[in-house]
Scaffold this motif. Sequence first.
Motif, PDB file in Angstrom:
ATOM      1  N   LYS A  33       3.834   1.594  -1.285  1.00  0.00           N
ATOM      2  CA  LYS A  33       4.396   1.736  -2.632  1.00  0.00           C
ATOM      3  C   LYS A  33       3.323   2.218  -3.605  1.00  0.00           C
ATOM      4  O   LYS A  33       3.608   2.972  -4.528  1.00  0.00           O
ATOM      5  CB  LYS A  33       5.003   0.416  -3.094  1.00  0.00           C
ATOM      6  CG  LYS A  33       6.298   0.096  -2.365  1.00  0.00           C
ATOM      7  CD  LYS A  33       6.859  -1.244  -2.772  1.00  0.00           C
ATOM      8  CE  LYS A  33       8.028  -1.607  -1.893  1.00  0.00           C
ATOM      9  NZ  LYS A  33       9.300  -1.507  -2.515  1.00  0.00           N
ATOM     10  N   ARG A  34       2.106   1.798  -3.398  1.00  0.00           N
ATOM     11  CA  ARG A  34       1.016   2.261  -4.258  1.00  0.00           C
ATOM     12  C   ARG A  34       0.764   3.758  -4.030  1.00  0.00           C
ATOM     13  O   ARG A  34       0.582   4.511  -4.977  1.00  0.00           O
ATOM     14  CB  ARG A  34      -0.243   1.450  -3.955  1.00  0.00           C
ATOM     15  CG  ARG A  34      -1.378   1.792  -4.871  1.00  0.00           C
ATOM     16  CD  ARG A  34      -2.121   0.580  -5.324  1.00  0.00           C
ATOM     17  NE  ARG A  34      -3.029   0.980  -6.376  1.00  0.00           N
ATOM     18  CZ  ARG A  34      -4.333   0.889  -6.295  1.00  0.00           C
ATOM     19  NH1 ARG A  34      -4.889   0.349  -5.255  1.00  0.00           N
ATOM     20  NH2 ARG A  34      -5.087   1.307  -7.282  1.00  0.00           N
ATOM     21  N   ARG A  35       0.775   4.177  -2.770  1.00  0.00           N
ATOM     22  CA  ARG A  35       0.567   5.602  -2.457  1.00  0.00           C
ATOM     23  C   ARG A  35       1.695   6.465  -2.994  1.00  0.00           C
ATOM     24  O   ARG A  35       1.463   7.590  -3.433  1.00  0.00           O
ATOM     25  CB  ARG A  35       0.476   5.808  -0.942  1.00  0.00           C
ATOM     26  CG  ARG A  35      -0.846   5.422  -0.369  1.00  0.00           C
ATOM     27  CD  ARG A  35      -0.944   5.839   1.090  1.00  0.00           C
ATOM     28  NE  ARG A  35      -2.035   5.139   1.714  1.00  0.00           N
ATOM     29  CZ  ARG A  35      -1.954   4.466   2.842  1.00  0.00           C
ATOM     30  NH1 ARG A  35      -0.820   4.419   3.501  1.00  0.00           N
ATOM     31  NH2 ARG A  35      -2.989   3.847   3.342  1.00  0.00           N
ATOM     32  N   ILE A  52       3.747   1.783  -7.528  1.00  0.00           N
ATOM     33  CA  ILE A  52       2.785   0.882  -8.155  1.00  0.00           C
ATOM     34  C   ILE A  52       1.597   1.745  -8.554  1.00  0.00           C
ATOM     35  O   ILE A  52       0.985   2.396  -7.724  1.00  0.00           O
ATOM     36  CB  ILE A  52       2.313  -0.216  -7.187  1.00  0.00           C
ATOM     37  CG1 ILE A  52       3.492  -1.072  -6.745  1.00  0.00           C
ATOM     38  CG2 ILE A  52       1.235  -1.077  -7.818  1.00  0.00           C
ATOM     39  CD1 ILE A  52       3.150  -2.081  -5.663  1.00  0.00           C
ATOM     40  N   SER A  53       1.284   1.750  -9.842  1.00  0.00           N
ATOM     41  CA  SER A  53       0.203   2.632 -10.292  1.00  0.00           C
ATOM     42  C   SER A  53      -1.137   1.938 -10.363  1.00  0.00           C
ATOM     43  O   SER A  53      -2.174   2.567 -10.314  1.00  0.00           O
ATOM     44  CB  SER A  53       0.542   3.226 -11.659  1.00  0.00           C
ATOM     45  OG  SER A  53       0.698   2.193 -12.614  1.00  0.00           O
ATOM     46  N   GLY A  54      -1.145   0.647 -10.495  1.00  0.00           N
ATOM     47  CA  GLY A  54      -2.423  -0.041 -10.569  1.00  0.00           C
ATOM     48  C   GLY A  54      -2.229  -1.537 -10.543  1.00  0.00           C
ATOM     49  O   GLY A  54      -1.159  -2.052 -10.833  1.00  0.00           O
ATOM     50  N   LEU A  69       0.825  -1.211   0.000  1.00  0.00           N
ATOM     51  CA  LEU A  69       0.000   0.000   0.000  1.00  0.00           C
ATOM     52  C   LEU A  69       0.857   1.259   0.000  1.00  0.00           C
ATOM     53  O   LEU A  69       0.538   2.236  -0.682  1.00  0.00           O
ATOM     54  CB  LEU A  69      -0.937   0.005   1.215  1.00  0.00           C
ATOM     55  CG  LEU A  69      -2.062  -1.018   1.179  1.00  0.00           C
ATOM     56  CD1 LEU A  69      -2.817  -1.002   2.501  1.00  0.00           C
ATOM     57  CD2 LEU A  69      -3.001  -0.770   0.022  1.00  0.00           C
TER      58      LEU A  69
END
Length: 148
Positions: free
Chosen positions: A101-103, A107-109, A99
Amino acid sequence: MDSGEERAPELRTLRQKVEYMVEKTFPGRKISGRVFADLVKERGGSLSHSYFSNILAGKVTQPSEDILKALGLGFGVDWRFFKEESEVVDDVVDGLQFLAKRRSGDISGLAGRGLDEDGLPPELLRFALALLEDAKDRQRPADGGPRG
């Protein structure tokens, strides 16, 4: 010495696990026992504010399974994370790192088919994190040049 990677924290005691979850679930906020108890109640559980405060103070070390389930509800994680020598600690830490890394945009999707309400299985989450690290490694200049 700091590679920019977040090291998995040492989470052995109930207090360490709860403090870690407070930090990750409510970043930059101080959460009172009363606020957390209300959150647990909203999610269908029961936990007294004083009991939560006693956990954070290290006074409670061996709570009942019902208390562990209430903590899981409040933080939105598998309650077994809070058990001693939990088998799911690493899975929850992997999920939080995913999470983060996504924020941060690393990681974009991600699209998953056939996922249930529990989301990504731990194995798939670890695999996705490994793919991300491989992609970062490929972006770094290599001595031997690009591979074809």
